[in-house]
Design an enzyme around this catalytic site. Sequence first.
Site, PDB file in Angstrom:
ATOM      1  CB  SER A 145      51.407  38.531   1.867  1.00 32.52           C
ATOM      2  OG  SER A 145      52.155  37.637   1.057  1.00 32.52           O
ATOM      3  CE1 TYR A 158      52.185  35.122   5.824  1.00 33.71           C
ATOM      4  CE2 TYR A 158      51.995  34.973   3.430  1.00 33.71           C
ATOM      5  CZ  TYR A 158      52.464  35.623   4.558  1.00 33.71           C
ATOM      6  OH  TYR A 158      53.215  36.773   4.423  1.00 33.71           O
ATOM      7  CB  ILE A 191      61.129  41.397   1.333  1.00 32.35           C
ATOM      8  CG1 ILE A 191      59.920  42.032   0.634  1.00 32.35           C
ATOM      9  CG2 ILE A 191      62.075  42.466   1.870  1.00 32.35           C
ATOM     10  CD1 ILE A 191      60.262  42.897  -0.555  1.00 32.35           C
TER      11      ILE A 191
END
Length: 266
Positions: A145, A158, A191
């Site tokens: 990511s 994350y 996205i």
Amino acid sequence: MKRVQEKVALITGGASGIGFSTARLLAKEGAKVVIADFNTEGAKEAATKIRDEGGEASSVFLDASKEASIKEAVEFTVKQYGTLTVLFNNVGLTNLKKDLDIVHMDLDEWDRLMNVNLKSVLLGSRFAIPHMIKAGGGSIINTASMAGFTGDVVRSAYGASKAAVVNLTRYTATQYGKDKIRCNGIAPGLILTPAAKSNLSTEVLAIFEKYNALPYHGEADDIGYTALFLASDESKFITGQTIQVEGGHYIANPTAPDFKALSEQA
């Protein structure tokens, strides 16, 4: 000859979004694909759609938080199609309510995200690599990511897990390159998957678009086509890399859009 003719691919998190796009494109280009997902019915439906379009696809349940489940998905793939030559480690979780800043983060959430976002990548590769060695080589693709390259005010766990995926990709490529196994990552920006469309407001999307170099958002197929390239022999001399697919969101000085707007007012 199709781009991935006769390759066998296991796609984790393949029932929807980026995973399904990749599975569909790989099957269209000749690969046999296994869609592994916690959403059993969604995985079955995805495989059916691919078969209806003339591709070859199967589905299997996957709990990416469980080592035994990951191993079973790999073994199912090999039993179903005789080998495994492409692995797309695509499962990932995020939680905006619990994954906060360093002081206020839920530490149980930290452990959960490290387990699913990072350890599942390690385990998927661990179980797939012996089969790839037997097959004479293969391609491992990891979903990282852009959060792994930048800092933010929330999603600390994350971002840390995805940064670790980027470096684990390098380690895997280094350790198994002589076995003709390539390992690369894809770092998506925003996205517009079904989940993103349903969870992000128009105001949030507008903020992202403001800072994109391109005047639009990414679609699942933008990642799927990148994964297709990395799965194919077209990328046979690329390994240890993480390709940033993010519409130029992070390439400019962050003040550039504001200075542009200021100059247009002058």
